[in-house]
Design an enzyme around this catalytic site. Sequence first.
Site, mmCIF file in Angstrom:
data_model
loop_
_atom_site.group_PDB
_atom_site.id
_atom_site.type_symbol
_atom_site.label_atom_id
_atom_site.label_comp_id
_atom_site.label_asym_id
_atom_site.label_seq_id
_atom_site.Cartn_x
_atom_site.Cartn_y
_atom_site.Cartn_z
ATOM 1 C CE LYS A 1 -1.692 3.175 2.052
ATOM 2 N NZ LYS A 1 -1.729 4.399 1.493
ATOM 3 C CD GLU B 1 13.277 0.854 8.044
ATOM 4 O OE1 GLU B 1 13.880 -0.286 8.145
ATOM 5 O OE2 GLU B 1 12.779 1.973 7.158
ATOM 6 C CB CYS C 1 13.497 8.808 7.755
ATOM 7 S SG CYS C 1 14.516 7.674 6.895
ATOM 8 C CD GLU D 1 10.069 12.996 11.009
ATOM 9 O OE1 GLU D 1 8.639 12.571 11.137
ATOM 10 O OE2 GLU D 1 10.953 12.189 10.912
HETATM 11 P P1 NAD Z 1 2.508 8.464 7.136
HETATM 12 O O1 NAD Z 1 2.551 8.064 8.990
HETATM 13 O O2 NAD Z 1 1.479 9.547 7.150
HETATM 14 O O3 NAD Z 1 2.427 7.413 6.213
HETATM 15 C C1 NAD Z 1 3.031 6.595 5.809
HETATM 16 C C2 NAD Z 1 1.924 5.516 5.233
HETATM 17 O O4 NAD Z 1 1.094 5.171 5.845
HETATM 18 C C3 NAD Z 1 1.182 5.976 3.749
HETATM 19 O O5 NAD Z 1 1.401 4.860 3.095
HETATM 20 C C4 NAD Z 1 -0.093 5.661 4.252
HETATM 21 O O6 NAD Z 1 -1.165 5.755 3.762
HETATM 22 C C5 NAD Z 1 0.022 4.934 5.256
HETATM 23 N N1 NAD Z 1 -0.953 4.996 6.592
HETATM 24 C C6 NAD Z 1 -1.845 5.899 7.516
HETATM 25 N N2 NAD Z 1 -2.736 5.713 8.386
HETATM 26 C C7 NAD Z 1 -2.827 4.082 8.178
HETATM 27 C C8 NAD Z 1 -3.539 3.849 9.543
HETATM 28 N N3 NAD Z 1 -4.219 4.163 9.826
HETATM 29 N N4 NAD Z 1 -3.547 2.320 9.376
HETATM 30 C C9 NAD Z 1 -2.569 1.915 8.601
HETATM 31 N N5 NAD Z 1 -1.780 2.496 6.921
HETATM 32 C C10 NAD Z 1 -2.036 3.907 7.044
HETATM 33 O O7 NAD Z 1 3.592 9.017 6.931
HETATM 34 P P2 NAD Z 1 4.312 10.159 5.851
HETATM 35 O O8 NAD Z 1 3.724 11.159 6.298
HETATM 36 O O9 NAD Z 1 4.147 9.506 4.282
HETATM 37 O O10 NAD Z 1 5.706 9.998 5.748
HETATM 38 C C11 NAD Z 1 6.441 10.904 6.735
HETATM 39 C C12 NAD Z 1 7.106 10.145 8.143
HETATM 40 O O11 NAD Z 1 7.518 8.781 7.449
HETATM 41 C C13 NAD Z 1 8.334 10.814 8.686
HETATM 42 O O12 NAD Z 1 7.715 10.653 10.067
HETATM 43 C C14 NAD Z 1 9.609 10.412 8.399
HETATM 44 O O13 NAD Z 1 10.458 10.473 9.741
HETATM 45 C C15 NAD Z 1 9.241 8.237 7.932
HETATM 46 N N6 NAD Z 1 10.130 7.844 7.565
HETATM 47 C C16 NAD Z 1 11.035 7.278 8.372
HETATM 48 C C17 NAD Z 1 11.748 6.794 7.766
HETATM 49 C C18 NAD Z 1 12.958 5.671 9.032
HETATM 50 O O14 NAD Z 1 13.652 4.495 8.116
HETATM 51 N N7 NAD Z 1 12.735 5.507 10.060
HETATM 52 C C19 NAD Z 1 12.172 6.533 6.290
HETATM 53 C C20 NAD Z 1 10.907 7.250 5.794
HETATM 54 C C21 NAD Z 1 10.385 7.521 6.420
#
Ligand code: NAD
Length: 503
Positions: free
Chosen positions: A191, A266, A300, A397
């Site tokens: 997804k 992550e 990240c 963040e």
């Molecule tokens: P997000 O958590 O809003 O969304 C990530 C994914 O989760 C999307 O596909 C979204 O549709 C899905 N999602 C949202 N709500 C959900 C739910 N209730 N159930 C299942 N899936 C759901 O994050 P974002 O804004 O897309 O990405 C940015 C974040 O990702 C930042 O916090 C960043 O630090 C983190 N990130 C971490 C790493 C790492 O390796 N630690 C790498 C890249 C990004």
Amino acid sequence: MSELDKNLKDAEKLFARFRNSTLPHFIDGKSDSGRSGKTFENLTPIDNSVIGTVAAGNAEDIDAACKAAEDAFGEWRAMPGKERKKVLHRIADGIVDNAREIALVESYDSGQPLKFMSKAAIRGAENFRFFGDKAPAARDGQSLPADEHINFSVRQPIGPVGVITPWNTPFMLSTWKIAPALAAGCTVVHKPAEWSPYTAMMLAEIAHEAGLPSGVLNCVQGLGENAGKALTEHPAIKAVAFVGESQTGSRIMKQGADTLKRVHFELGGKNPVIVFDDADLDRALDAVVFMIYSLNGERCTSSSRLLIQESIQDEFTKRLTQRVNKLKVGHPLDPNTEIGPLVHRRHFEKVSSYFEFAKEDGARIAAGGKAIDGPGNFVQPTLFSGATNSMRIAQQEIFGPVLTAIPFKDEADAIAIANDIEYGLAGYVWTNDIGRGHRIANALDAGMIWVNSENNRHLPSPFGGMKASGIGRDGGDYSFEFYMETKNICVALGSHRVPQLGR
Ligand code: NAD
């Protein structure tokens, strides 16, 4: 024709396919328009115009994808590792053949500069090759002899898994999860993030053309609270690999509780880079600038907190400010652009809100500090200086091209500030005192530490965070520990004494 015009023309050609038809799911080896007929619009952050519509997956679409993944699991897990290796290498070849197209689509869709996205596509191919090479040995376990028995362990794929990815470098990140899952023998329902849906479809198509059997990799588009949630609750899915925000991770853990999902998270970060006065300051400056202003700061592992020793604070901040003011903000398809537009208007508003928070909390804006007028989601690369660690710009963040500089006195002070945060993903240290480098690396509560280096990725090494930054590690064999079950087999060597009850 300029490079930008040429890239734009090529991107337009690639998007022509999506302009008049809805971006579908990919389920069981075929594109699939979905069961609800509902769609959502996807915009380019360059000017917030509509690129096209995307199928809004729901629980029924997820169910169809999970059934396909369940049906395909038997054949895929039974395929010898060396055959899976060949398929994964063919996928890598397909990615390389399409690397320019992937980079153009990713850049236009997410706003990430092409400069970085062309490398990200190639890194995606490398992920497939690296884990493909490991596929033949994925089942290997340990030999654990006892006095009268031989124990040995084997690993087997856990089953169909869910992969949920964010919008920052979406293609590369999805390969980082999907390649080891496939190498382990798992089937996948992916997804992708709703703000960057296109390259996930490209990956599914490339994999299919490379000979990946139908149902082994499925992609369902849609919103997190609908498609994403349904995936984390589906009983056929045995584990969820998630990359995204810490709060979403916590939600997913709750959603997966009824079906006892194994989870790998992550999550977010607010990573310190600590610069001591004995460091090679030219190299430290390059790394500090690169690690927050590349990838639009939507990274990240970005070093978003600069901890700078008081004795060099003025000089270092002066040089840093000059560099930040010279960063090239522009169209993401311009090969010279260093900072593109932020992925979505909502994210742009979030990042922009910190310009006010900084002033309210009493930090100084040394560079930037404003949104750029116009239809796109551009902000000025920004440096806040003289901050304290309790300010919102130091604790939260921001996930944009925004750096918060905080002075420190000595080693103990630096460690205390670095660890005084809810996150624990990465930490960076610059010093020419080797003992101090080791002491700091040992003291930081973070999953990954780089000493005298920017983020330098090594695929066999563990990648992941502590505290609110994650659960579990990726990379090398660590990935297989997540996507596989370990089974112990114990065989008696002779006729040891079996307990005799009721004789
Ligand atoms: P997000 O958590 O809003 O969304 C990530 C994914 O989760 C999307 O596909 C979204 O549709 C899905 N999602 C949202 N709500 C959900 C739910 N209730 N159930 C299942 N899936 C759901 O994050 P974002 O804004 O897309 O990405 C940015 C974040 O990702 C930042 O916090 C960043 O630090 C983190 N990130 C971490 C790493 C790492 O390796 N630690 C790498 C890249 C990004």
